[in-house]
Structure formats: structure tokens, C-alpha cells
Design a protein around this motif. Structure first.
Motif, mmCIF file in Angstrom:
data_model
loop_
_atom_site.group_PDB
_atom_site.id
_atom_site.type_symbol
_atom_site.label_atom_id
_atom_site.label_comp_id
_atom_site.label_asym_id
_atom_site.label_seq_id
_atom_site.Cartn_x
_atom_site.Cartn_y
_atom_site.Cartn_z
ATOM 1 N N LEU A 39 0.867 -1.277 -0.076
ATOM 2 C CA LEU A 39 0.109 -0.128 -0.085
ATOM 3 C C LEU A 39 1.042 1.257 -0.039
ATOM 4 N N THR A 40 0.511 2.097 -1.014
ATOM 5 C CA THR A 40 1.455 3.638 -0.819
ATOM 6 C C THR A 40 0.254 4.562 -0.533
ATOM 7 N N PHE A 41 0.752 5.519 0.222
ATOM 8 C CA PHE A 41 -0.132 6.706 0.400
ATOM 9 C C PHE A 41 0.826 7.892 0.667
ATOM 10 N N ALA A 42 0.214 9.037 0.708
ATOM 11 C CA ALA A 42 0.855 10.296 1.109
ATOM 12 C C ALA A 42 1.412 10.454 2.541
ATOM 13 N N ARG A 97 4.838 3.718 2.565
ATOM 14 C CA ARG A 97 4.674 2.361 1.734
ATOM 15 C C ARG A 97 4.618 1.152 2.928
ATOM 16 N N VAL A 98 3.527 0.700 2.793
ATOM 17 C CA VAL A 98 3.354 -0.406 3.770
ATOM 18 C C VAL A 98 3.370 -1.668 3.303
ATOM 19 N N VAL A 99 4.085 -2.650 3.552
ATOM 20 C CA VAL A 99 4.130 -4.092 3.035
ATOM 21 C C VAL A 99 3.477 -4.938 3.918
ATOM 22 N N LEU A 100 2.409 -5.279 3.692
ATOM 23 C CA LEU A 100 1.552 -6.514 4.223
ATOM 24 C C LEU A 100 1.703 -7.785 3.928
ATOM 25 N N THR A 101 2.038 -8.847 4.681
ATOM 26 C CA THR A 101 2.163 -10.263 4.558
ATOM 27 C C THR A 101 0.947 -10.869 4.653
ATOM 28 N N VAL A 102 0.335 -11.331 3.585
ATOM 29 C CA VAL A 102 -1.054 -11.883 3.533
ATOM 30 C C VAL A 102 -0.931 -13.568 3.499
ATOM 31 N N GLU A 103 -1.654 -14.144 4.441
ATOM 32 C CA GLU A 103 -1.801 -15.650 4.205
ATOM 33 C C GLU A 103 -3.292 -16.100 4.313
ATOM 34 N N ASN A 104 -3.851 -16.667 3.505
ATOM 35 C CA ASN A 104 -5.242 -17.315 3.565
ATOM 36 C C ASN A 104 -6.077 -15.979 3.760
ATOM 37 N N ARG A 105 -5.823 -14.896 3.146
ATOM 38 C CA ARG A 105 -6.621 -13.813 3.128
ATOM 39 C C ARG A 105 -6.810 -12.988 4.278
ATOM 40 N N LYS A 106 -5.473 -13.421 5.354
ATOM 41 C CA LYS A 106 -5.669 -12.760 6.668
ATOM 42 C C LYS A 106 -4.030 -12.090 6.627
ATOM 43 N N VAL A 107 -4.211 -10.802 7.179
ATOM 44 C CA VAL A 107 -2.909 -9.988 7.269
ATOM 45 C C VAL A 107 -1.970 -10.525 8.526
ATOM 46 N N ALA A 109 1.712 -9.846 9.054
ATOM 47 C CA ALA A 109 2.552 -9.061 9.373
ATOM 48 C C ALA A 109 2.356 -7.822 8.661
ATOM 49 N N VAL A 110 2.779 -6.633 9.401
ATOM 50 C CA VAL A 110 3.054 -5.388 8.830
ATOM 51 C C VAL A 110 4.314 -4.589 8.926
ATOM 52 N N ARG A 111 4.623 -4.107 7.783
ATOM 53 C CA ARG A 111 6.005 -3.302 7.759
ATOM 54 C C ARG A 111 5.949 -1.989 7.121
ATOM 55 N N PRO A 112 5.989 -0.778 7.766
ATOM 56 C CA PRO A 112 5.791 0.622 7.286
ATOM 57 C C PRO A 112 7.178 1.188 7.003
ATOM 58 N N TYR A 113 7.242 1.873 5.871
ATOM 59 C CA TYR A 113 8.359 2.598 5.316
ATOM 60 C C TYR A 113 8.148 3.735 4.956
ATOM 61 N N VAL A 114 8.966 4.762 4.993
ATOM 62 C CA VAL A 114 9.063 6.217 4.440
ATOM 63 C C VAL A 114 10.350 6.707 3.683
ATOM 64 N N GLY A 115 10.087 7.063 2.727
ATOM 65 C CA GLY A 115 11.438 7.717 1.998
ATOM 66 C C GLY A 115 11.449 7.160 0.526
ATOM 67 N N PRO A 116 12.814 6.811 0.052
ATOM 68 C CA PRO A 116 13.115 6.397 -1.166
ATOM 69 C C PRO A 116 12.635 4.644 -1.159
ATOM 70 N N LEU A 128 -0.792 -2.634 -4.819
ATOM 71 C CA LEU A 128 -2.215 -1.837 -4.957
ATOM 72 C C LEU A 128 -2.062 -0.560 -5.389
ATOM 73 N N GLY A 129 -1.004 -0.065 -5.557
ATOM 74 C CA GLY A 129 -0.762 1.372 -6.152
ATOM 75 C C GLY A 129 -0.979 2.358 -4.835
ATOM 76 N N ALA A 130 -1.276 3.635 -5.108
ATOM 77 C CA ALA A 130 -1.745 4.645 -4.535
ATOM 78 C C ALA A 130 -2.913 4.542 -3.712
ATOM 79 N N VAL A 131 -3.014 4.741 -2.506
ATOM 80 C CA VAL A 131 -4.422 4.564 -1.883
ATOM 81 C C VAL A 131 -4.757 5.908 -1.253
ATOM 82 N N ALA A 132 -5.719 6.461 -1.106
ATOM 83 C CA ALA A 132 -5.963 7.798 -0.385
ATOM 84 C C ALA A 132 -5.483 7.713 1.067
ATOM 85 N N ALA A 133 -4.819 8.695 1.536
ATOM 86 C CA ALA A 133 -4.163 8.504 2.931
ATOM 87 C C ALA A 133 -5.108 8.278 3.983
ATOM 88 N N ALA A 134 -6.231 9.214 4.011
ATOM 89 C CA ALA A 134 -7.320 8.681 5.113
ATOM 90 C C ALA A 134 -7.942 7.555 4.985
#
Length: 204
Positions: A39-42, A97-107, A109-116, A128-134
Motif C-alpha cells: 500500500l502506498t499513500f501520502a 509504503r506499507v508491506v503487508l504479509t497475507v496468508e489465507n486472506r489474513k494479514v 505481518a505489517v512493515r511500514p516504510y517512508v522515503g526512497p 495496490l498502488g496509491a491509496v487515499a491517505a485517510a
């Protein structure tokens, strides 16, 4: 119709719209194949990172620059008001940029990153491309309440970095919810305090 009734209706409609937005993002995540989902958002103003190990935020409060480690832990490090300047070469503004690990339609793990873009966020299985931040923030806060401690804390960190997201009511609700893990409820209180610092910054 009285003003109070109109306000109440607006609040209810706003809450319903927020829930619908979160469900929309959630449905897209659940529909993704097993593996990593991006997921990517402002990001809000003042937020930066190195794209791989930490996220930072500059506030005018005494602690100044706060750094959140996202590389194998969750450490909060306050390094003073001059910290951002000392790290100008590595702390780069950019989207969340948030990397989600999905297994059997369930998240799981979550890892957030900012920057390059780095190896942490490039070549992810489903983008999933850019998603509205809210909308992203609503989804991530909802996710934090039904995740394990680590994923919940990272989901909340990512939500707190979203641009133009009004999180206080949802954070307060999470902090009061006894069905949510204690560690996640404590992080909700932390982010409520940060929201207060951000409001103070706006008034300076």
C-alpha cells in the motif's frame, strides 16, 4: 431540523463513510494472492525515512525529532531538535509504503516504510498502488485492533504517518476497547499524545 440533529447525522454519515473506505481497502488486500501486498499513500508534513530501517518525524516540541525503528523492532528514539539536520542525508521525505504479509486472506505481518524505494518495497508480489491517505489510515487502525502486538503497533505507526487523517476519535476508541491487546491500546494513547503535539505545532 435542529442544529444538534444535523451535526449528529453528519457524524454518523462520516463514520459510515470512513468504515466503508476501510472495508474497500481491506477487500482489495483480502483479494490479493498470498504473499506480500504493498500500500502506498501520502505522508504528513515533517515525516521522513530511509526506506528500510526507520521513520522519523520533526515536531517543535522539546524532543524535536522522533525516530521509529522498523528494522526488527519498534524502538522510539528522541534525538533532539537538531536531529533531522544531522540526518539530512538519509532521512528523506516521501510517501508511506506499507508491506503487508497475507496468508489465507489474513494479514499476518505489517512493515511500514517512508522515503526512497529500497529492496524492502521493490518487487513486492501485489502492488495496490496509491491509496487515499485517510482511507489507508482507517484500514490500518482497524487492522491494528485485530492483529498481534507487533503487527498492531506497526499498523498504527503507519496510520499515524498518513497525511490529512483525523485519527483522534478512533485512537480514543481503541484505547478504551478492552478487547484490544494492552500493548496496542498503549500505542493508541501514545499517538493521541503525539496528535496533541501536532496541534500545538499548528498554533505556533
Amino acid at each position: 431540523m435542529s442544529r444538534m440533529v444535523r451535526v449528529s447525522i453528519c457524524v454518523l454519515l462520516g463514520g459510515a463513510a470512513s468504515a466503508a473506505s476501510a472495508q474497500n481497502v481491506g477487500a482489495r488486500v483480502a483479494a490479493a494472492r498470498d504473499g506480500s501486498v504493498l500500500l502506498t499513500f501520502a505522508a504528513r508534513a515533517g515525516v521522513c525515512g530511509d526506506g528500510k530501517s526507520y521513520i522519523g518525524e520533526m515536531l517543535s516540541a522539546p524532543d524535536g525529532f522522533t525516530m521509529y525503528s522498523v528494522d526488527g523492532g519498534y524502538d522510539v528514539i528522541n534525538i533532539g531538535s537538531g536531529g533531522r539536520g544531522n540526518m539530512s542525508g538519509t532521512c528523506v521525505p516521501g510517501p508511506v509504503r506499507v508491506v503487508l504479509t497475507v496468508e489465507n486472506r489474513k494479514v499476518t505481518a505489517v512493515r511500514p516504510y517512508v522515503g526512497p524505494v529500497t529492496s524492502k518495497t521493490s518487487g513486492v508480489g501485489t502492488d495496490l498502488g496509491a491509496v487515499a491517505a485517510a482511507e489507508a489510515a482507517d484500514y490500518l487502525l482497524a487492522l491494528s485492533t485485530k492483529s498481534d502486538e507487533r503487527a498492531g503497533r506497526y499498523a498504527m505507526l503507519a496510520a499515524a504517518m498518513a497525511d490529512s487523517a483525523r485519527l483522534e476519535p478512533k485512537l480514543a476508541a481503541i484505547a478504551r476497547d478492552r478487547d484490544v491487546l494492552t500493548a496496542v491500546r498503549e500505542r493508541a494513547l501514545h499517538w493521541l499524545a503525539v496528535a496533541g503535539e501536532r496541534d500545538d505545532d499548528k498554533q505556533v
